[in-house]
Design a protein around this motif. Structure first.
Motif, mmCIF file in Angstrom:
data_model
loop_
_atom_site.group_PDB
_atom_site.id
_atom_site.type_symbol
_atom_site.label_atom_id
_atom_site.label_comp_id
_atom_site.label_asym_id
_atom_site.label_seq_id
_atom_site.Cartn_x
_atom_site.Cartn_y
_atom_site.Cartn_z
ATOM 1 N N ARG A 206 -0.824 -15.494 3.833
ATOM 2 C CA ARG A 206 -1.282 -14.688 2.703
ATOM 3 C C ARG A 206 -0.505 -13.381 2.585
ATOM 4 N NH1 ARG A 206 -5.811 -16.519 0.266
ATOM 5 N NH2 ARG A 206 -6.819 -18.294 1.271
ATOM 6 N N GLN A 207 -0.186 -12.792 3.698
ATOM 7 C CA GLN A 207 0.633 -11.591 3.701
ATOM 8 C C GLN A 207 1.637 -11.691 4.842
ATOM 9 O OE1 GLN A 207 0.862 -9.031 1.616
ATOM 10 N NE2 GLN A 207 -0.754 -9.777 0.272
ATOM 11 N N ILE A 208 2.757 -11.001 4.707
ATOM 12 C CA ILE A 208 3.787 -11.032 5.730
ATOM 13 C C ILE A 208 4.373 -9.641 5.909
ATOM 14 C CG2 ILE A 208 5.502 -11.734 3.997
ATOM 15 C CD1 ILE A 208 7.036 -13.122 6.277
ATOM 16 N N GLU A 209 4.641 -9.305 7.160
ATOM 17 C CA GLU A 209 5.365 -8.090 7.496
ATOM 18 C C GLU A 209 6.521 -8.489 8.396
ATOM 19 O OE1 GLU A 209 4.621 -3.664 9.443
ATOM 20 O OE2 GLU A 209 3.543 -5.401 10.222
ATOM 21 N N VAL A 210 7.719 -8.021 8.074
ATOM 22 C CA VAL A 210 8.894 -8.308 8.893
ATOM 23 C C VAL A 210 9.490 -6.985 9.358
ATOM 24 C CG1 VAL A 210 11.139 -9.440 9.024
ATOM 25 C CG2 VAL A 210 9.366 -10.367 7.518
ATOM 26 N N GLN A 211 9.520 -6.807 10.659
ATOM 27 C CA GLN A 211 10.100 -5.600 11.246
ATOM 28 C C GLN A 211 11.494 -5.917 11.777
ATOM 29 O OE1 GLN A 211 6.625 -5.174 13.964
ATOM 30 N NE2 GLN A 211 6.582 -3.053 13.252
ATOM 31 N N GLY A 212 12.454 -5.063 11.475
ATOM 32 C CA GLY A 212 13.810 -5.265 11.936
ATOM 33 C C GLY A 212 14.154 -4.416 13.144
#
Length: 219
Positions: A206-212
């Motif tokens: 439903r939601q996504i967070e991508v940390q680099g």
């Protein structure tokens, strides 16, 4: 070219997740109402039987021979958590399937996502297609964790990624853009997963967070 990261602060992500948890109710619809589900869809994906999906046909998420996705995850003992983790992996497979097919409207990612996660997948595929790139190489995901969210069935699935051997390739020429391993190779994904309203055996992002540039994932 590498996938762009969706910037979202932890506070924003938590707030969005809380809002979604209050909106996950509602009447169930038939399995055919799941976006991306088609009567003739292939069930040959790596996870077709892993989640016990007797009630709905899953879309094809097969990938080109020159692209390998490795999910080095330990299967949870809890059946629902195991299903959530498997479909989080399917969301990643579906995203790459869309890029490989050069189709921003590919039904696979629509089947495994909704809301912000669906928009993220579409925007990623659109960016690759617009610039004339596809994907090749090996992409590894590992160190998965699953945390319940609130009193409902939603869970937060997080895992690391090593994309050091994951490359972009020009669609027209086949030329591969090789890059050296560096801190940019390591990312952390966080996916808010919950059962589809159309089928309890299907979990959707439903939601996504991508940390680099995540040092913890480099080890």
């Amino acid at each position: 070219m590498a996938r762009s990261a969706l910037t979202m602060t932890a506070a924003t992500f938590a707030a969005t997740a809380a809002l979604l948890l209050t909106a996950c109710g509602g009447e169930d619809s038939s399995p055919e109402d799941i976006k991306g589900a088609e009567t003739g869809a292939s069930t040959s994906s790596p996870s077709a039987s892993a989640s016990g999906t007797a009630d709905v046909k899953r879309p094809d998420v097969s990938l080109p021979e020159d692209l390998k996705l490795v999910f080095d995850f330990e299967k949870p003992l809890d059946a629902e958590q195991a299903a959530a983790l498997e479909d989080a992996a399917n969301y990643i497979r579906a995203l790459d399937h869309g890029i490989a097919q050069q189709d921003p409207n590919d039904p696979a990612y629509q089947f495994y996502s909704t809301g912000g996660a669906e928009k993220y997948a579409k925007s990623q595929i659109e960016a690759w297609v617009k610039d004339g790139w596809t994907v090749t190489g090996d992409d590894r995901y590992f160190d998965a964790s699953i945390d319940p969210m609130g009193e409902g069935k939603s869970v937060l699935v997080s895992f690391c990624r090593n994309q050091a051997k994951f490359y972009s390739k020009k669609v027209k020429t086949g030329k591969v853009n090789y890059t050296e391993e560096n801190l940019d190779s390591y990312q952390k994904f966080s996916l808010l997963m919950s059962p589809s309203e159309a089928s309890a055996t299907v979990w959707q992002a439903r939601q996504i967070e991508v940390q680099g540039r995540v040092k913890e994932c480099k080890g």
